[in-house]
Each structure stands twice: as structure tokens, then as C-alpha cells.
Design an enzyme around this catalytic site. Structure first.
Site, PDB file in Angstrom:
ATOM      1  N   LYS A 204      34.431  37.694 139.640  1.00 37.01           N
ATOM      2  CA  LYS A 204      35.361  38.768 140.003  1.00 37.01           C
ATOM      3  C   LYS A 204      34.761  39.537 141.173  1.00 37.01           C
ATOM      4  O   LYS A 204      33.678  40.110 141.064  1.00 37.01           O
ATOM      5  CB  LYS A 204      35.594  39.696 138.810  1.00 37.01           C
ATOM      6  CG  LYS A 204      36.590  40.815 139.089  1.00 37.01           C
ATOM      7  CD  LYS A 204      36.810  41.660 137.847  1.00 37.01           C
ATOM      8  CE  LYS A 204      37.771  42.802 138.106  1.00 37.01           C
ATOM      9  NZ  LYS A 204      37.981  43.629 136.897  1.00 37.01           N
ATOM     10  N   LYS A 257      38.747  35.797 140.445  1.00 37.18           N
ATOM     11  CA  LYS A 257      39.649  36.896 140.788  1.00 37.18           C
ATOM     12  C   LYS A 257      39.083  37.648 141.987  1.00 37.18           C
ATOM     13  O   LYS A 257      37.906  37.995 141.970  1.00 37.18           O
ATOM     14  CB  LYS A 257      39.797  37.844 139.594  1.00 37.18           C
ATOM     15  CG  LYS A 257      40.721  39.029 139.834  1.00 37.18           C
ATOM     16  CD  LYS A 257      40.775  39.938 138.617  1.00 37.18           C
ATOM     17  CE  LYS A 257      41.719  41.118 138.847  1.00 37.18           C
ATOM     18  NZ  LYS A 257      41.783  42.027 137.695  1.00 37.18           N
TER      19      LYS A 257
END
Length: 332
Positions: A204, A257
Site C-alpha cells: 500500500k 493499492k
């Protein structure tokens, strides 16, 4: 034999032969997006009497309990594979105590949805503290203002057990704390939830593309930013290390992400991961396409399908997208 040495040359070789007509193109397509590949992120806010539109994400809302049930049923009917729940509590504090309250907003929603659609769609819960803390960071803070990694792990283990108790079929830690998967796996196992999988936000990044989400989830940091625990956008090898660590700690699935600006990372992870790979089409990506389509700068439905196809082509087996229900209908 390589393609260059085996292929015939023009005029015998005419690749355009397979590009004539929708049916033929569909027949020979290398990549397909199916409704069951899609996961719908949803926001539910405690205390609402009506859904609240999210201004930076046209078409998205903060749900009431009632509107959440309706939207979940529509997603299940469309064939969407999963729902990812984000909760917004009425009251926040320094340690995010509402996150693992048995009657917290996500736990209530999970119980409702388990009864409503639990047999038809996979119920997932985002596991973090940024929506629950009054300072907006992903865990309790030390006196110097930095997140206390190890204390946060204790909170995450407790939250995981509460979410699983309430009906989460999958828990998805997104805080990027070192050791979070191992702590959550141990917490789930202690609570008797040995069969509940962990979908780790393994790679992320600290990204500008989260901007609209912070309005939607009401979780923007009150000071500083999250670059001290989220990944530097410049780093790709680091993502592979994070994935390997999470898998070693017991992750059943891993996520990258954001997605669109990191498709190279999605592809690298997909090439090496022994577990299924997800990618998150984040709020900024959604907002960009919606804004361009509203101005007539591109064809909206085609853009949605094209971008989702790029995720699958890069190797993502699941795609978190705010268009999940709409896209599922388009794909069918």
C-alpha cells in the site's frame, strides 16, 4: 521456437483478420473481467437517517444501515464477488475503541448483511484504525507523534476477532504495520476463527490518489501524513518484500493499492505470489474518470471496462472498484 522465427511474414501474416467484429474479438480475447472478480467498497456511517452523497466521488454515498442493505443486495444480484466495508463511527478517540466494539458500526453492518446476503457474496471488512481515531492515523500514537507499531498490532488482533465474530468472511488489514498479518492470524485463531482468511494490503503506497477516500471515510490525518508507514511510490522491489513477509506470516490473499499507477507492481506481485492477488482501483482513479466523462472528454462505460481489463491483464484476480455493481451489469 521463438515467435519471431516461427511466424509467417506479411502478406501471409495478417493479425487484423482476428479483429473484425465484436464476436470474433470476444472469441479470441486473452483477458476477461467477470463480475465475480469484482469487490465493492462501501462506506457505512453511524447515526445517519439518509445516505450522504460524497461530493468528490459522484454516485457514491455514506450509507445508512438501510441503504447499505439495499446496495449490498443489488451487488449480489449483479453477481459481484465481494463487499469491503468501511465504517465511520459517531465518536472517535485516541485508540479507536469503536473499531472492536461488538456493537460498532461495522460489526452491526456485518450482522445485518450476513442475514441479508451472506450466502450470495463474500463479506469483507477493512481492518484499520484511521476512521476510528480522533487523530486520523492508523494506530495509537507515541508521545513523539509517530504510530506505535507494536501497540497497534494488539488493537488489530482485537478488531479482527470482533469483525469475524460479527460475520466477516474475510478480514483485510490496511494499516501497513510491520507484523500485522501474524498478529491478526494469531488473534483470529485464539478466537476460534481459524477458517477466516486474511486479505493483506501488502503493498500500500503513500499516494495522492486517496484524496476523495479521505472525504468518504472521514479519516484524514489531523497532523503529518502516513508516509512513515505506507510505501514510497518510487519503490517496486520493496513491494515484493512486503508481499513475501505477509505470506510468510499467514496471509491468504495479498493486495496492491493503488492500482492504475502501479500496474507494474501488480504484474511483479502476480508473477511471484503463491496466493491470490487483488488490486484496489482507488477513489482518485474513480474521480478522474467520472470528472472526464462528465465533461464529455471520454466515453464513460468504455473507460470503466478498459481500465478494469488492464487490472486483470496485469494479473489481479480480484479488483476492488466503486463501479463493481455497475461494471458487473455492463460485463453481463
Amino acid at each position: 521456437m521463438t515467435a519471431s522465427s516461427s511466424d509467417a511474414a506479411f502478406p501471409a501474416a495478417r493479425p487484423r483478420r482476428l479483429r473484425r467484429g465484436r464476436a470474433l474479438r470476444r472469441l479470441v480475447a486473452e483477458t476477461a473481467v467477470r463480475p465475480e472478480n469484482l469487490i465493492l467498497p462501501m462506506f457505512v456511517k453511524e447515526g445517519l437517517t439518509e445516505p450522504v452523497p460524497i461530493s468528490s466521488m459522484p454516485g457514491q454515498v455514506q450509507h445508512t444501515k438501510e441503504s447499505l442493505r439495499k446496495a449490498a443486495a443489488e451487488a449480489a444480484e449483479a453477481g459481484v464477488g465481494g463487499l469491503m466495508l468501511f465504517g465511520i463511527p459517531e465518536h472517535k478517540d485516541t485508540t479507536g475503541t469503536q473499531a472492536d466494539d461488538p456493537n460498532g458500526v461495522v460489526q452491526d453492518a456485518l450482522r445485518d448483511l450476513s442475514a441479508e446476503v451472506g450466502d450470495d457474496i463474500v463479506l469483507m471488512a477493512d481492518l484499520c484504525l484511521c476512521e476510528y481515531t480522533d487523530h486520523g492515523h492508523c494506530g495509537p500514537l507515541q508521545v513523539d507523534g509517530h504510530v506505535d507499531n507494536d501497540l497497534t498490532l494488539e488493537r488489530y488482533a482485537s478488531i479482527a476477532a470482533a469483525q469475524a465474530d460479527a460475520g466477516a468472511a474475510v478480514v483485510a488489514p490496511s494499516g501497513m504495520m510491520d507484523g500485522q498479518v501474524a498478529a491478526i492470524r494469531a488473534g483470529l485463531d485464539r478466537a476460534g476463527h481459524t477458517q477466516v482468511p486474511v486479505l493483506a494490503y501488502a503493498a500500500k503506497y503513500s499516494s495522492v490518489f486517496y484524496g476523495p477516500f479521505r472525504e468518504a471515510a472521514e479519516g484524514a490525518p489531523q497532523s503529518g501524513d502516513r508516509s512513515g508507514y505506507q510505501q514510497d511510490p518510487a519503490n517496486a522491489r520493496e513491494a515484493l518484500r512486503e508481499v513475501a513477509l505477509d505470506v510468510a506470516e499467514g496471509a491468504d490473499m495479498v493486495m496492491v493499492k493503488p492500482g492504475l499507477a502501479y500496474l507494474d507492481v501488480v504484474a511483479k506481485v502476480a508473477d511471484t505470489s503463491p496466493v491470490p492477488v487483488s488490486a484496489y482501483q482507488v477513489s482518485g482513479e474513480y474521480a478522474m474518470i467520472e470528472a472526464a466523462a462528465e465533461r464529455g472528454w471520454l466515453e464513460r462505460d468504455q473507460a470503466i471496462v478498459e481500465v478494469l481489463t488492464s487490472y486483470r491483464r496485469a494479473g489481479a484476480e480480484q479488483i476492488l472498484t466503486y463501479w463493481a455493481t455497475e461494471a458487473a451489469r455492463l460485463l453481463r
